[in-house]
Write an enzyme that holds these catalytic residues in place. Structure first.
Site, PDB file in Angstrom:
ATOM      1  N   HIS A 134       0.647  -7.376  -5.619  1.00 51.61           N
ATOM      2  CA  HIS A 134       0.447  -8.193  -6.813  1.00 51.61           C
ATOM      3  C   HIS A 134       0.662  -7.345  -8.061  1.00 51.61           C
ATOM      4  O   HIS A 134       0.489  -6.121  -8.029  1.00 51.61           O
ATOM      5  CB  HIS A 134      -0.978  -8.756  -6.858  1.00 51.61           C
ATOM      6  CG  HIS A 134      -1.205  -9.943  -5.993  1.00 51.61           C
ATOM      7  ND1 HIS A 134      -2.370 -10.124  -5.273  1.00 51.61           N
ATOM      8  CD2 HIS A 134      -0.442 -11.027  -5.727  1.00 51.61           C
ATOM      9  CE1 HIS A 134      -2.295 -11.271  -4.599  1.00 51.61           C
ATOM     10  NE2 HIS A 134      -1.142 -11.837  -4.864  1.00 51.61           N
ATOM     11  N   CYS A 147      -9.627  -9.127  -8.143  1.00 49.36           N
ATOM     12  CA  CYS A 147      -9.445 -10.235  -7.190  1.00 49.36           C
ATOM     13  C   CYS A 147     -10.725 -11.049  -6.978  1.00 49.36           C
ATOM     14  O   CYS A 147     -10.668 -12.231  -6.625  1.00 49.36           O
ATOM     15  CB  CYS A 147      -9.016  -9.702  -5.817  1.00 49.36           C
ATOM     16  SG  CYS A 147      -7.685  -8.510  -5.831  1.00 49.36           S
TER      17      CYS A 147
END
Length: 255
Positions: free
Chosen positions: A163, A250
């Site tokens: 990511h 996250c």
């Protein structure tokens, strides 16, 4: 400044979460204790924390950041690229929580895929990483929605990381933690870069919350570098989440 945070408790099924880390299975009881510490650290930053219950149907569901992008004008519900996570966005408790905070709710539609771990907010601009989880259609939809609310977005092709925020963290005041492929990227040339070396690259994923920076525990060089800019730093152990490709950002939605 952030006022609210949403988190979800890790479920027992997290030990079977998606991973490329090759670090073994998480210790669930330790993961719970680490999540407790994460929540306490967030509260120390002056935010109200909404805690959603664990959902055994979705092993990766503690990583709530991926399922929505929260902005000051709206929340944009994503469409995760990982098939096993796609229905996380439709869970009733998450939808209820978002509706309780946001009047304007937008949705990414098929065939777009996007996970908010690929999105970094810098003021009113949002950098969107093109990855295995976020495709061009998803990024374009996201940018169109942002522009509808007077915000902007641009894409960043990814080559190595899972990511975008695996290797980048914006900690306000034009300061940007950078690691790996982003160190020399011309896209970020106008930021003041705090370069994280390869051995400490996991610590490039930090979060700024109201002038306090949460940093993964065990990276003293990164901690010292951030403190040198006058930030208060809180260390949080995320060892068990690292085993399933997760980091500090996250684990929460911050707005």
């Amino acid at each position: 400044m952030f006022k609210n945070v949403i988190v979800r408790r890790p479920c027992r099924a997290m030990v079977d979460g998606i991973t490329t880390a090759d670090l073994g299975k998480p210790d669930y009881e330790l993961a719970l204790r680490q999540h407790d510490s994460y929540i306490e650290a967030l509260k120390e930053c002056g935010v109200e924390v909404t805690v959603l219950e664990a959902n055994e149907e979705f092993p990766d569901s503690c990583f709530v950041e991926d399922v929505a992008l929260c902005t000051k004008h709206c929340v944009i519900v994503t469409r995760p690229g990982a098939l096993s996570r796609r229905k996380e966005v439709l869970q009733e408790d998450m939808q209820t929580a978002l509706k309780g905070f946001f009047k304007n709710i937008e949705y990414i539609k098929e065939p777009g895929t996007i996970e908010a771990g690929d999105i970094m907010m810098v003021g009113d601009h949002f950098y969107i990483g093109l990855s295995e989880r976020t495709n061009v259609d998803g990024a374009n939809q996201m940018i169109s929605i942002l522009e509808k609310y007077g915000l902007s977005g641009s894409v960043v092709p990814l080559k190595e990381v899972l990511h975008l925020k695996t290797g980048l963290s914006y900690i306000e005041n034009n300061n940007l933690l950078v690691a790996g492929e982003f160190v020399l990227s011309p896209i970020f040339k106008d930021f003041h870069k705090i370069v994280i070396n390869e051995d400490d690259s996991y610590s490039a994923n930090c979060i700024w919350v109201n002038d306090i920076v949460l940093v993964p525990k065990g990276y003293p060089t990164t901690k010292k570098a951030i403190e040198s800019f006058g930030y208060k730093v809180i260390e949080v152990d995320t060892s068990e989440y690292r085993k399933i490709d997760g980091g500090l950002s996250c684990l929460s939605l911050r707005f």
